[in-house]
Design an enzyme around this catalytic site. Structure first.
Site, short mmCIF file in Angstrom:
data_model
loop_
_atom_site.label_atom_id
_atom_site.label_comp_id
_atom_site.label_asym_id
_atom_site.label_seq_id
_atom_site.Cartn_x
_atom_site.Cartn_y
_atom_site.Cartn_z
N GLU A 78 0.82 -1.22 0.00
CA GLU A 78 0.00 0.00 0.00
C GLU A 78 0.84 1.27 0.00
OE1 GLU A 78 -2.77 -0.49 3.23
OE2 GLU A 78 -4.13 -1.66 2.02
N GLU B 145 -6.87 -7.36 -1.34
CA GLU B 145 -7.38 -7.27 0.04
C GLU B 145 -8.81 -6.77 0.03
OE1 GLU B 145 -5.21 -4.87 2.79
OE2 GLU B 145 -3.24 -5.60 2.18
#
Lengths: 681, 681, 681
Positions: B155, B311
């Protein structure tokens, strides 16, 4: 009847007075002060709270002369002195010589001199200087006849509750070493396997300064523990000096009501008695309920012993955005409320209104307008009334229900990245306390380690962090016949804030006979209907902020969800276990858990202090050692009310006999002495 | 039909699994993990995302043993591994040895260790260590049979998107030198003649730290560009190592949906495929519309190639203030939605719920309660369903309209000191996307450099920053028969954020046949009536936040302002140019530009995926290479609905034949295989 | 009639023009600029405000050539120049050479280059460089024929009003030494006996950086005084150079309307005339009332002398969150309003709209669209009208009532820890000003030291800080026949912000014949009813935020509280003293003190500029030295209105004769010349 000896100090009767800051005035004003104190019935004044710079003008000089004269003057006028150690505000010369004692924020900003409380709790420079000052004061005044009480420091935790400087970091590492022993143990406790946070040594650890994202929660929890302990260490250092140099004189420090930052269970162990600074807001129509809650806590901190209201405002304060004064009668009523809940004295900030500084608009016993003012008249009038109540000094009251309060769990509960940020201890507690208050049920607060046997009912609004020892003790309490009512999000983590295995509520699963499948927070503004199953028609309650998907195992359902995703599932359960029962509320009934409470109270056989109490009247009963009862009746409402009396007695405020019932004016009160014979049949 | 080979990795069928963080558990738990993974149908797990401290205990030690055992274990159980480079969270020993790698805020605060993502993107110390770790991992595991995919970092842009430290300043200057060549050119580009901001040399330039007032906008724009590039440089450094050491294994990093900080058009050029972390909020009744938008973007980033949902949360997250779980059925429906919009797999954060750390309350495939939980049942049930959908792997879908998205323009649009601070790209985009979504029109996102020929309709909600090359391309698209609909405040500045000369919309004036005399922002809370001219009765729309005083030159008026200072002036115009037409909306129709869109869709001949779709049903269609169609029907509403089918087919979820229509339960879904013959007649 | 000589500069008639920033453009654009200026009637342009980097490319180089050419060009086209000293934005080379000149926040953040106004007011490095530049400019251009006016710096107090760096600290100490003489005196003045804040020496004093809690209020008050003085010292340093090197040329700096940070009474003493930057918000329907208030202040600052509107926006600004343009007619109306209240010219920011930088979306006389734009048409049209008004230059107007404004009291009033944080000077002032505005009563502002004899009525919305000298002067004013109306929370503290003894309002007790027992703030959202005693039926007013428990001594009650805790007590009182009377309002009548004002106006015999004025019309009257009157009539409303005229006259805007009445279109205006004979009978 003569005033009983006050249990707090050598001063007889109830204590009345306030902070006296004579260093702000020329000495000729002092003479007027003591004359007016006598007129008002003042018998105890707090002196020297912010006198450091005056007492020690520089590193090598002391100036006690003025304080000698002051204490002599007070003593000559029969006024006892609560002498402060004056350490809360280190003087400029010390700050400039040792700038490292100034506190530092999480962002690294070193806070400047010019206010107060400007010290790093872990600073050796500050501590050494504070201890030196304390020792000098103790040595000089230990035998002064005016000295009745030592007042350590001032309002620990106000303004500065934590510091992030290198000295604090070193102290934090020391504390962690003591707590965890080895770095391996710390890594386990903190769960540093998560997010690659492993430490190779204690030297790698820093305080939780501002970080890019969420900080390790156990680090934050240990930081909260450390910060409470760091301030307590300071306090204990001063206390040790006083105990050594001035033995026999009681010592206290002024607490700040229900304060998150300090674990007052731990702190109160080091107090000779508890004292509190309480500032309910006259603009808040519910302020008296919160005040009652705080006073119950203060009384509970040392197991029911009388406590001292060290500071309250005669009228308005000055630190809120809008500071509303106390309307006529409110000052008297709220002062009596402290006594009603176990205080043995009512002191104020401050005696004479300041003309300069950050608190010059704070009300005082002697206002700016002087003796012509309404405020002064109230001061004198209440001083007169207080003398009539002298005999209640030392009497006690005991709650009919207990509320579990655990700072460790409070700190953990309010960490970030929880299912809902709305789950704050005070918000969870208040609806429960309010419901008990409205029912006239006096409450004691107890720590998780308390003996619960004496209470028919124990409430635990929240037990987020809960070790298995406490869980076992609660289970034993219920098995032995107790009634336990527990709020949601309980039994979640152990003392390292690690999730208990096997599903929530962890070690309480068997006790409550349920299992939580999933937490189900309710969005802001929304509510979920909860319906009581036994009632007819089914009583409708409303859950806010929190609900849970629970499954009953041994428990029966007392109420169920009747709207939303959980409709039809149990909301409130009861599990009979041994001779008692354990109630679990899976939701937050913010608007009031009253109907559930009524069921539990009935089952526990725990009732009100006084039956048929009109709404708006607060009733408590203190008992002297000889069994004499003192029934306090306080009308917080705007209407005249008539309150039936259990037995005839004497209203100490008026000196008249009261039988059958008493009439209370709006904001009116009565304190009825009930003979011991009728009290303990 | 056998599952087609997954195009993303060597794993057959659709991917199913999640982040597996076994370093948080004793190894005996691993055995249970793989057993349960098999039960749930997991075929891919992400390993090592936050394992740096475990893999490299200090500067000179490596510990791969546990990871060797883990990968062997996974492989033995048929579970492939997405192996992370573990670089997102540098360990304590590295941070303490090289404290200059911690990021610094615009105020100069160096952020502390204790969270994650604590690195300066331009730090050589951090980069060298990250590359070294990546190389070590690649060298050790490149041939491991479990290895299916490399997962770089984590991320990028979460928590730390920019750093203001000296290393970042030096890197910014290097970047500026490369972009502008000479300081004279930079002065021109930044317009430093304004406010005396001239630089004599690159050495005088610093990052846009907190300044007394508004900072040079082109400096801020270049800073945004640089910050995206600085993170991309880090990513490329790791990617280069993997490509060199471990060729043939695909590489990805998890994007964060439509993230302002990173120009994903540029980033996706360096991905072998796109993967995304998506966390729609179950408390938001419109969350599925935003999710669809983000999934369309992810699919579009590499031109329609299948992507991976890297995710999502099985139920609630833990980082919102209030984290609502997914009610029964929602997890399945939202998972299918990702597939419906081009994903070839559904992974989760995380496999097993943590007991400690900042994400312990984040839901997991295996919840705290274990296999007795509702969550685990949903995990197993959806894993089973997913296996039935294996054949859709590799199939694609293509939008019927294109939406222009340009990060450069987004950054520039949201700079300060604009006519209105309410003009934010996501707020401008969403009403358009929602209107298309409700009409069942699937959308592709395209960069300004895209080929637009294939689209009958192109939407540009905003083109604030627009170079003349793009303007020319848009004009050519319309001339050649395309339909372009453009939102307000477009064509304003060039790539240096300098105003285009001659009046807005600058290089688009001829295309739209209008000129903007003055921007006319609408105060918060107010609206301006806009009336469609052709409709009968005249449809009334409402402009919020923005309107413009425009004058038509070649264009015709489609709608006009009917209230306020602009009453009577054109609000929406259409300009026929060549074989196409260009629509200009001079206002923000926040409550929905639907009626204008209907006109443009009709003119463009662009229609819904499925006609007569009931409100609340989402329909998309993927096609395999052989022409087989897969019609996804998703009922996001609370009521059972009946959806007519274009041709008979087989519902893959149930295995039943479907003809005429299918019935969808609340939150229900169907995936209908439509034979190629009928799909492409 | 020929235009009268402008009193401000050597330019005849009214001034018209704007900031001309030609350094942002190639020189060929300049030629077009001057041609268009001539077309628009521009006669004065401000040049060089942000030219430092261009004028002095590095420490040892000067580049005046471009400015020589520019001034020559302007002069050739008959355009006068307001030449700026260019010191508001120090160039990058200077900042990098002397980084200590950057300002530092209370948190210790040194603000970065990249915006403007980035200087520490107390920095010797900055001051020396600024003075050097001023001297160089003055020496070069003092005899240039285009030079009409010197423009020092720009908007002192914008962005940076204070600095907390060591240089500022040293300067603060110097200032304190000068003010207080000895440290003992400072300790007394600051009341450092409170909270142990005693200083042993000036060296121990620092600026009020962020501290743990409330900072000493007198320290904060002295800090405000110092900050205004520190900027004024900078200004005076430049002024001294100009007076020395370029005598005879007027000098001004652009004020920022009613700005808290700068004591403009003190500042204006150093101006040759007052100029103002005024940016009323077109989105605010009451903006013109506030604008009138600011213009009245600007006129009052130098005792009624004409002033210059140095900057206004032709349409929208760009620094508000939402920047609404001026609808057609508003620019003209608001420009006339400045003239109506004493301005002798209307200048703008800026002449030509920028294409880059932080103000590129700020409107300009020549907009981005160029001469085809509506904006340009308004520019030209108003320039034409302005030439018709040339004869009013130099005429004056005088208020019919005076409002006391004291920066010292304003600063003290808004310190923290007061009874209510809602008592802000602008909020207290505005309702009074608005009531006067609506009644057509023109107002002069006066300092506490002003001669009040000429005014039949003096208003003091608040006099929180008040020395006894001023109290005595007010008392004498009333005794001599004046009418004083004073708002609440007045007479509270002396110049050190120490409470006056004996009860509030301290030295005003005898004047008002009342004593304040206690301040009684009203919670947000609540109101208290106030009823006028004389009115029939009793007029009901509503107090917000503030009330007081007062007792009348000599005063009579004009209105009383009719709800809340103070019900029945006096709210407004009048005390007849000598030949006058003193009114005291103990509450804040936020919704309008109009009815009370009407009584006071009637008693004072102070009336409107024009009787029977329709609501929404603003009327003022300027008078030339020869007695000629100029009646301004401005219709701020949306409807056509008819206004009766006192005597016949000539409408200068149309050149037509007007008698009986004039008709004003929505946003319309008239400027009627009234012959001296009729004006002064």
């Amino acid at each position: 009847m003569t005033p009983r000896r006050n249990h707090l100090t050598r001063v007889p009767g109830l204590l009345y007075g306030g902070d006296w800051n004579p260093e702000q005035w020329p000495e000729q004003v002092w003479a007027e002060d003591v004359k007016l104190m006598a007129e008002a019935g003042v018998n105890l004044v707090t002196v020297g709270v912010f006198s450091w710079a005056r007492l020690q003008p520089d590193a090598d000089s002391w100036d006690f002369g003025w304080l000698d004269r002051l204490l002599d003057l007070a003593h000559r006028h029969g006024i006892a002195v609560d002498l402060a150690t004056a350490t809360a505000s280190p003087p400029a010369w010390l700050v400039r010589a040792r700038p490292e004692l100034l506190p530092v924020t999480a962002d690294g900003v070193r806070l400047e001199f010019g206010s107060r409380q400007h010290y790093c709790p872990s600073s050796p420079a500050y501590r050494d200087a504070a201890v030196r000052l304390t020792r000098a004061l103790a040595a000089r005044y230990r035998h002064h006849p005016a000295l009745a009480l030592w007042h350590i420091h001032n309002e620990y935790g106000d303004h500065v509750q934590e510091c992030f400087c290198p000295a604090s970091a070193a102290d934090f590492r020391r504390w962690l070493r003591e707590r965890h022993g080895t770095i391996e143990e710390l890594n386990r406790s903190w769960g540093t396997a998560f997010w690659s946070q492993h430490y190779n040594s204690f030297e790698q650890i820093e305080p939780p300064r501002t970080a890019p994202g969420p900080v390790n929660p156990t680090q934050l929890l240990d930081w909260r523990r450390f910060c409470s302990d760091a301030l307590l260490d300071l306090h204990r250092a001063e206390k040790a000096v006083l105990d050594e140099v001035s033995p026999g004189v009681p010592v206290t420090t002024n607490f700040m009501s229900m304060l998150k930052a300090l674990d007052y269970w731990e702190w109160s162990r080091h107090e000779d008695f508890v004292s509190d600074d309480a500032y309910p807001d006259p603009a808040d129509p519910r302020a008296h309920v919160n005040a009652a809650m705080n006073y119950d806590l203060m009384r509970s901190l040392k197991g029911g012993r009388p406590w001292l209201l060290m500071e309250q405002a005669p009228s308005a304060v000055s630190w809120r955005p809008v500071n509303v004064p106390k309307r006529p009668g409110l000052y008297r009523l709220w002062s009596l409320q402290a006594l009603a809940r176990g205080a043995d004295g009512v002191l104020h900030f401050q005696w004479r209104a300041s003309v300069a500084g950050a608190e010059k608009f704070h009300s005082a016993m002697l206002p700016h307008r002087g003796t012509a003012s309404r405020g002064w008249q109230e001061t004198v009038r209440f001083g007169t009334e207080l003398r009539r109540l002298g005999e209640i000094a030392g009497s006690r009251l005991r709650g009919r229900a207990a509320v579990l309060l655990d700072w460790d769990s409070w700190w953990a509960l309010e960490l970030d990245d929880h299912p809902s940020a709305r789950m704050r201890w005070p918000d969870l507690l208040r609806p429960w306390y309010a419901a008990l208050y409205e029912r006239g049920v006096t409450v004691d607060f107890v720590p998780p380690t308390a003996e619960l046997d004496g209470y028919p009912l124990v409430l635990a609004p929240n037990l987020y962090l809960l070790d298995t020892v406490t869980a076992d003790r609660l289970t034993a309490y219920v098995r032995d016949g107790g009634r336990l009512v527990c709020g949601p999000f309980s039994g979640i983590t152990d003392r390292h804030d690690h999730i208990h295995p096997g599903g929530h509520p962890g070690p309480l699963r068997e006790l409550f006979g349920i299992v939580v499948d999933e937490h189900w927070p309710i969005p802001d503004g929304a509510t979920t209907v909860v319906r009581l199953d036994g009632a007819e028609p089914h009583t409708e309650l409303h859950a806010e902020h929190w609900s849970e998907w629970i499954e009953t195992e041994a428990a029966e359902t007392v109420a169920h969800y009747d709207s939303g995703a959980l409709a039809g599932l149990p909301a409130v359960t009861r599990n009979r276990l041994g001779a008692g029962s354990a109630w679990y509320l899976s939701c937050h009934l913010g608007a009031g858990p009253g109907p559930v409470l009524d069921l539990a109270l009935a089952e526990a056989g725990a009732g009100a202090e006084l039956p048929d109490l009109p709404a708006g009247v607060e009733a408590t009963r203190r008992h002297a050692d000889d069994g004499t009862g003192y029934l306090f009746l306080l009308n917080h409402g705007p209407h005249e009310l008539r309150v039936p009396l259990p037995t005839p007695g004497t209203d100490l405020l008026t000196g008249t006999e009261a039988a059958g019932a008493v009439t209370l004016a709006p904001l009116g009160a009565a304190v009825i002495r009930l003979p011991a014979a009728q009290e303990r049949p």
